[in-house]
Design an enzyme around this catalytic site. Structure first.
Site, PDB file in Angstrom:
ATOM      1  N   LEU A 118    -115.973  42.164 -73.983  1.00 50.33           N
ATOM      2  CA  LEU A 118    -116.806  43.157 -73.290  1.00 50.33           C
ATOM      3  C   LEU A 118    -115.954  44.067 -72.401  1.00 50.33           C
ATOM      4  CD1 LEU A 118    -119.958  41.093 -72.247  1.00 50.33           C
ATOM      5  CD2 LEU A 118    -119.667  42.621 -74.198  1.00 50.33           C
ATOM      6  N   TYR A 143    -101.451  38.927 -83.976  1.00 46.10           N
ATOM      7  CA  TYR A 143    -102.735  38.863 -84.687  1.00 46.10           C
ATOM      8  C   TYR A 143    -103.732  38.008 -83.915  1.00 46.10           C
ATOM      9  CZ  TYR A 143    -100.768  41.001 -88.883  1.00 46.10           C
ATOM     10  OH  TYR A 143    -100.192  41.875 -89.768  1.00 46.10           O
ATOM     11  N   LYS A 186    -132.345  44.584 -74.792  1.00 51.46           N
ATOM     12  CA  LYS A 186    -132.822  43.228 -74.546  1.00 51.46           C
ATOM     13  C   LYS A 186    -132.096  42.552 -73.367  1.00 51.46           C
ATOM     14  CE  LYS A 186    -135.987  42.845 -77.571  1.00 51.46           C
ATOM     15  NZ  LYS A 186    -137.355  42.746 -77.028  1.00 51.46           N
ATOM     16  N   CYS A 224     -86.695  48.376 -79.042  1.00 52.99           N
ATOM     17  CA  CYS A 224     -86.297  46.982 -79.250  1.00 52.99           C
ATOM     18  C   CYS A 224     -85.938  46.746 -80.720  1.00 52.99           C
ATOM     19  CB  CYS A 224     -87.370  46.032 -78.729  1.00 52.99           C
ATOM     20  SG  CYS A 224     -86.659  44.464 -78.225  1.00 52.99           S
ATOM     21  N   MET A 248     -84.907  49.926 -82.221  1.00 51.97           N
ATOM     22  CA  MET A 248     -83.538  50.341 -81.909  1.00 51.97           C
ATOM     23  C   MET A 248     -82.549  49.567 -82.788  1.00 51.97           C
ATOM     24  SD  MET A 248     -80.902  48.743 -80.022  1.00 51.97           S
ATOM     25  CE  MET A 248     -79.556  49.105 -78.917  1.00 51.97           C
ATOM     26  N   ARG A 262     -84.117  38.554 -78.121  1.00 53.56           N
ATOM     27  CA  ARG A 262     -83.043  37.576 -78.154  1.00 53.56           C
ATOM     28  C   ARG A 262     -81.739  38.184 -78.676  1.00 53.56           C
ATOM     29  NH1 ARG A 262     -85.011  32.556 -77.415  1.00 53.56           N
ATOM     30  NH2 ARG A 262     -87.111  32.761 -78.238  1.00 53.56           N
ATOM     31  N   HIS A 302     -88.165  47.825 -73.278  1.00 61.59           N
ATOM     32  CA  HIS A 302     -89.535  48.283 -73.579  1.00 61.59           C
ATOM     33  C   HIS A 302     -90.032  49.264 -72.520  1.00 61.59           C
ATOM     34  CE1 HIS A 302     -90.580  45.314 -76.773  1.00 61.59           C
ATOM     35  NE2 HIS A 302     -89.577  44.660 -76.218  1.00 61.59           N
ATOM     36  N   GLU A 342     -92.487  51.192 -72.668  1.00 63.94           N
ATOM     37  CA  GLU A 342     -93.958  51.293 -72.672  1.00 63.94           C
ATOM     38  C   GLU A 342     -94.611  50.447 -71.577  1.00 63.94           C
ATOM     39  OE1 GLU A 342     -92.103  49.722 -74.904  1.00 63.94           O
ATOM     40  OE2 GLU A 342     -93.124  48.017 -75.838  1.00 63.94           O
TER      41      GLU A 342
HETATM   42  N1  GLN Z   1     -86.702  40.434 -82.758  1.00 65.60           N
HETATM   43  C1  GLN Z   1     -85.819  41.187 -81.944  1.00 65.60           C
HETATM   44  C2  GLN Z   1     -85.078  40.313 -80.945  1.00 65.60           C
HETATM   45  O1  GLN Z   1     -85.501  39.232 -80.639  1.00 65.60           O
HETATM   46  C3  GLN Z   1     -86.542  42.327 -81.243  1.00 65.60           C
HETATM   47  C4  GLN Z   1     -87.609  41.885 -80.302  1.00 65.60           C
HETATM   48  C5  GLN Z   1     -88.567  42.976 -79.909  1.00 65.60           C
HETATM   49  O2  GLN Z   1     -88.686  43.985 -80.602  1.00 65.60           O
HETATM   50  N2  GLN Z   1     -89.282  42.797 -78.825  1.00 65.60           N
HETATM   51  O3  GLN Z   1     -84.061  40.699 -80.440  1.00 65.60           O
END
Ligand code: GLN
Length: 537
Positions: A18, A57, A191, A384, A387, A465, A510, A512
């Protein structure tokens, strides 16, 4: 500033999805805009210690805070609305609660007592709820309880809320129940019965809803509000309509019109004022009146799910408003990209973003996409994994290291241009062990990144990683891909660029996660602006 922190609990009834997070964030915005230092916390009733190990997912995007917590995507909404960073304390799961109670039990801290849901689990929940309040940093803490009232797994949380309301005393805590008023088209009627039942279910646990926020597709009449008030034991002005909005950024204004902030502040014995939403409304105006449109391809493997790339989509909304353009994000499934169809799928785009991700599925399509935009001078932002794919593509097709790859995809690769950090090699546990949270980055002055940030020292959030392998740095630079940002302590590469291309930037972090309504992220702003330039050409 309030003398003692005040607590607002948000529960959900009737149905999931919601939008408790958006209601909590919108209320927080209205309170913040009246000078109250407000934060929001999410309690998630699942047993994972954090959502870091959950598939997108299952759970949508995993949001990352400055202090490296892997959290629920609602924390992203909190930051985007409030422009205040969240932390580990803002997201708590049942897994974490149990983990700390069991750790205490093993240390013998319960002094021989039988450890039980009540009081030990509920005490731990109450403690976690009050950490933010006790920090002295906030006047008001809004705690969103995940799940729907009546779920077995939410019971300890509801019980903790019941106890806390007593502990905190009158006017120091209140409960907002978010519910659904379904419309039966055959009967032509809205309702109220499901709401009456869910308020009763809450009451069976001893918790009384002070305010009802009612999600609806149609306006609630005065008489319907009166009916809800009568059957659910709330004041009529505490029945708040939350009608479907065209954008989540309209919700604070809709809640203002309904007087949600006023009812809340009155109930908490706090002064209410007219919220200052000037900047917010300026953003909305730009967002709703774009002067043109750009189309950006979002290449990923979870593109069919809106929530998987939530922060990226929101960052485009902020950057679009800043540029006064509407950003039409075209989701493109990387698994189905081939050398044969790539031109057909990408040539009309004004920009391409290759998304973050894990594992092998869909990566060859991402590499194909990078090759196409690199060769066709289409603005590119790789985040990430995006790149890392740009580095692999350049190594394979320009440096001519045919089998270049990431160790993540091929442990035996002859040219591991993306490698595992030394410190990661012995890591076995998957949860919370990546390079996480905020890291420093130093930017070379002669770069797009420097123009974008207007600074040489920045901090950005990480969740990965694998890393650019510095053994290949000089070879890559010699053929035209430059590393323009790196972490000063570890020399890990944070940014790569191709200076001969109009706008080609890959970032290991990241961006974003840090884009907010008040502070659109400069990388997204400049990427959208580059897309606009490309379009005009
Ligand atoms: N799988 C990649 C890593 O672990 C990139 C991870 C990601 O895009 N957040 O380095």
């Amino acid at each position: 500033m309030t003398k003692e922190p005040k607590y607002i609990f948000v529960t959900g009834g009737v149905s999931s999805s919601l939008g408790k997070g958006i209601i909590a964030a919108s209320l927080a915005k209205l309170l913040q805009a009246q000078g109250y230092r407000t934060t929001i916390q999410k309690l998630d009733p699942y047993i994972n210690v954090d959502p870091g190990t959950l598939n997108p997912y299952e759970h949508g995007e995993c949001y990352v805070t400055d202090d490296g917590a892997e959290t629920d995507l609602d924390l992203g909404h909190y930051e985007r609305f409030l422009n205040v960073p969240t932390s580990q304390a803002n997201n708590v799961t049942t897994g974490r609660i149990y983990q700390s109670v069991i750790d205490k039990e093993r240390r013998g801290e319960f002094l021989g007592k039988t450890v039980q849901v009540i009081p030990h689990i509920t005490d731990e929940i109450k403690h976690r709820i009050q950490i933010l309040g006790n920090s002295g940093d906030y006047d008001i803490i809004i705690t969103e309880i995940g799940g729907t009232v009546g779920d077995i797994e939410s019971l300890p949380y509801i019980e903790a809320v019941r106890q806390l309301q007593w502990d905190l005393g009158e006017h120091n805590a209140l409960v907002i129940h978010l519910t659904l008023i379904p419309y039966l088209s055959a009967a032509g009627e809205l309702k109220t019965k499901p709401t009456q039942h869910s308020v009763k279910t809450l009451m069976e646990s001893g918790v009384h809803a002070d305010i009802l926020v009612c999600r609806t597709e149609h306006e609630l009449s005065d008489s319907l509000k009166a009916k809800l008030a009568r059957f659910c034991n709330v004041k009529k002005e505490a029945v708040i309509q939350s009608i479907d909005a065209s954008t989540i950024y309209d919700v604070p204004n809709l809640m203002l019109e309904e007087g949600l902030d006023k009812v809340v502040l009155k109930e908490l014995n706090l002064k209410s004022d007219t919220p200052d939403l000037k900047r917010w409304n300026e953003f909305l105006k730009r967002h709703k009146n774009p002067k043109s449109t750009v189309t950006i391809g979002l290449i990923g493997k979870y593109v069919e799910l809106q929530d998987s790339y939530k922060s990226i989509l929101e960052a485009f909304i902020h950057a679009g408003a800043e540029n006064e353009v509407s950003v039409n994000v075209e989701p493109i499934h990387s698994e189905y990209l081939t050398p044969e169809n790539i031109a057909f799928k990408l040539q009309h785009l004004d920009g391409v973003l290759v998304a973050p991700g894990f594992g092998e599925r869909g990566i060859e399509g991402k590499i194909e996409a990078v090759k196409f935009v690199r060769e066709n001078n289409i603005p590119f932002l790789g985040i990430c994994l995006g790149m890392q794919m740009a580095v692999i593509e350049y190594a394979r097709n320009v440096l001519k290291l045919e089998n270049a790859n990431s160790i993540e995809m091929d442990e035996e690769t002859e040219h591991p241009v993306i490698n595992l950090m030394e410190s990661q090699k012995d890591v076995i546990n998957k949860g919370g062990t990546m390079r996480l949270g905020s890291w420093d980055c130093k930017i070379e002055t002669n770069s797009i990144a420097y123009k974008v940030y207007g600074a040489s020292n920045i901090e950005e959030r990480h969740r990965h990683r694998f890393e650019f392998n510095n053994a290949y740095k000089s070879q890559m630079e010699n053929v035209g891909m430059k590393a323009t940002g790196f972490n000063p302590e570890t020399e890990l590469v944070e940014i790569v660029e191709i200076p001969s291309h109009p706008w080609f930037v890959g970032v290991q972090y990241h961006p974003e996660y840090k884009s907010t309504v008040a502070n659109p992220h400069p990388l997204f702003v400049e990427f959208v602006s580059a897309a606009l330039k490309h379009k005009k050409k």
